[in-house]
Design an enzyme around this catalytic site. Structure first.
Site, short mmCIF file in Angstrom:
data_model
loop_
_atom_site.label_atom_id
_atom_site.label_comp_id
_atom_site.label_asym_id
_atom_site.label_seq_id
_atom_site.Cartn_x
_atom_site.Cartn_y
_atom_site.Cartn_z
N TYR A 1 1.10 -1.16 -0.45
CA TYR A 1 1.94 -0.27 -1.26
C TYR A 1 2.26 -0.82 -2.65
O TYR A 1 2.92 -0.14 -3.43
CB TYR A 1 3.25 0.02 -0.50
CG TYR A 1 3.03 0.72 0.82
CD1 TYR A 1 2.41 1.96 0.89
CD2 TYR A 1 3.45 0.13 2.02
CE1 TYR A 1 2.21 2.60 2.10
CE2 TYR A 1 3.25 0.76 3.24
CZ TYR A 1 2.63 1.99 3.27
OH TYR A 1 2.42 2.63 4.48
N ARG B 1 7.81 -4.13 0.86
CA ARG B 1 7.20 -3.69 2.13
C ARG B 1 5.68 -3.70 2.00
O ARG B 1 5.13 -2.99 1.14
CB ARG B 1 7.68 -2.26 2.41
CG ARG B 1 6.96 -1.55 3.51
CD ARG B 1 7.23 -0.05 3.47
NE ARG B 1 6.62 0.62 4.59
CZ ARG B 1 6.33 1.91 4.61
NH1 ARG B 1 6.62 2.67 3.58
NH2 ARG B 1 5.77 2.43 5.68
N ARG C 1 -6.84 4.38 7.33
CA ARG C 1 -5.92 3.59 8.15
C ARG C 1 -5.93 4.07 9.61
O ARG C 1 -6.89 4.72 10.04
CB ARG C 1 -4.51 3.64 7.52
CG ARG C 1 -4.51 3.07 6.09
CD ARG C 1 -3.13 3.12 5.46
NE ARG C 1 -2.15 2.33 6.23
CZ ARG C 1 -0.82 2.42 6.05
NH1 ARG C 1 -0.34 3.24 5.13
NH2 ARG C 1 -0.01 1.68 6.77
N HIS D 1 0.53 10.31 -1.13
CA HIS D 1 0.55 9.07 -0.35
C HIS D 1 -0.01 7.95 -1.21
O HIS D 1 -1.08 8.11 -1.81
CB HIS D 1 -0.25 9.21 0.95
CG HIS D 1 0.34 10.25 1.85
ND1 HIS D 1 1.54 10.06 2.49
CD2 HIS D 1 -0.08 11.49 2.14
CE1 HIS D 1 1.84 11.16 3.16
NE2 HIS D 1 0.88 12.04 2.96
N PRO E 1 11.15 8.24 4.51
CA PRO E 1 11.58 7.01 5.16
C PRO E 1 10.79 5.77 4.73
O PRO E 1 9.57 5.83 4.59
CB PRO E 1 11.37 7.29 6.65
CG PRO E 1 10.39 8.41 6.70
CD PRO E 1 10.67 9.24 5.48
N ASN E 2 11.53 4.71 4.54
CA ASN E 2 11.01 3.36 4.24
C ASN E 2 10.50 3.19 2.81
O ASN E 2 10.14 2.08 2.42
CB ASN E 2 9.92 2.95 5.25
CG ASN E 2 10.45 2.95 6.67
OD1 ASN E 2 11.48 2.34 6.94
ND2 ASN E 2 9.80 3.65 7.58
N GLU F 1 1.88 16.91 -2.16
CA GLU F 1 1.98 15.78 -1.22
C GLU F 1 1.35 14.54 -1.84
O GLU F 1 0.24 14.62 -2.39
CB GLU F 1 1.23 16.16 0.07
CG GLU F 1 1.15 15.05 1.10
CD GLU F 1 0.32 15.45 2.32
OE1 GLU F 1 -0.52 16.39 2.22
OE2 GLU F 1 0.49 14.80 3.37
N ASN G 1 6.50 12.44 -1.13
CA ASN G 1 5.91 11.46 -0.22
C ASN G 1 6.81 11.42 1.01
O ASN G 1 7.90 10.84 0.97
CB ASN G 1 5.81 10.08 -0.88
CG ASN G 1 5.08 9.08 0.01
OD1 ASN G 1 4.87 9.34 1.20
ND2 ASN G 1 4.69 7.96 -0.57
N ALA H 1 6.31 8.36 6.94
CA ALA H 1 5.85 8.55 8.32
C ALA H 1 6.15 9.95 8.87
O ALA H 1 5.47 10.41 9.80
CB ALA H 1 6.48 7.49 9.22
C1 DQA Z 1 2.70 6.63 3.11
C2 DQA Z 1 1.71 6.64 4.29
C3 DQA Z 1 2.42 6.87 5.60
O1 DQA Z 1 1.50 6.87 6.66
C4 DQA Z 1 3.44 5.77 5.84
O2 DQA Z 1 4.15 6.02 7.03
C5 DQA Z 1 4.36 5.58 4.70
C6 DQA Z 1 3.82 5.62 3.34
C7 DQA Z 1 2.01 6.27 1.78
O3 DQA Z 1 2.63 6.52 0.75
O4 DQA Z 1 0.89 5.75 1.77
O5 DQA Z 1 5.55 5.32 4.87
O6 DQA Z 1 3.26 7.92 2.99
#
Ligand code: DQA
Length: 148
Positions: free
Chosen positions: A23, A18, A113, A106, A10-11, A104, A79, A82
């Site tokens: 990011y 964003r 954070r 990020h 998501p996102n 995984e 990735n 959230a």
């Molecule tokens: C993320 C870190 C997550 O906490 C966040 O919700 C994201 C991006 C990252 O790539 O740093 O959407 O996965």
């Protein structure tokens, strides 16, 4: 030639616009192109998918498991955004396709954070985790899969 699935949750479709301080300025398209380049250099193809829906991500993991079993997929770079911090469903899906490796990723250093980002449901079932190296993390994950 085997495939590596680059799976984004998501996102992450908003990459580039964003919170660029966290990011970066690269779009998801840029990231996917970078992944294709890295995979190719290691002798693999990529398949890419981004979804804002937990069930669609679970379906993609199941399909990856079947492809791994069939010998056409090397592994998954994931990735989970959230959902990393909330999803027992994704945890179970990754566990359910073992031994298919899921790395995984990020982009940000989640441990530097908010406290709610310090726990991952993905980490205990991942082959490994790459955190905090920006979008380079995707390339590191591809390298890890290719050299495993
Ligand atoms: C993320 C870190 C997550 O906490 C966040 O919700 C994201 C991006 C990252 O790539 O740093 O959407 O996965």
């Amino acid at each position: 030639m085997k495939t590596i699935l680059i799976l984004n949750g998501p996102n992450l479709n908003l990459l580039g616009t964003r919170e660029p301080d966290l990011y970066g300025h690269e779009s998801l398209k840029d990231v996917e192109a970078l992944c294709a380049e890295s995979a190719q250099a290691h002798g693999f193809n990529v398949q890419t998918l981004q979804s804002n829906h937990e069930g669609a991500l679970i379906d993609a993991i199941h399909q990856a498991g079947a492809a791994h079993k069939a010998g056409t997929l090397l592994g998954v770079v994931f990735n989970a955004g959230a959902y990393t911090h909330t999803s027992i469903g994704l945890h179970d899906a990754i566990k359910g396709i073992q031994p298919c490796p899921v790395v995984e990723v990020h982009i940000s250093n989640v441990f530097a954070r908010e406290g709610f980002r310090h726990h991952s449901y993905i980490s205990p079932v991942a082959a490994g985790s790459i955190v905090g190296f920006g979008i380079q993390g995707y390339q590191l994950a591809i390298q890890a899969l290719a050299q495993a």
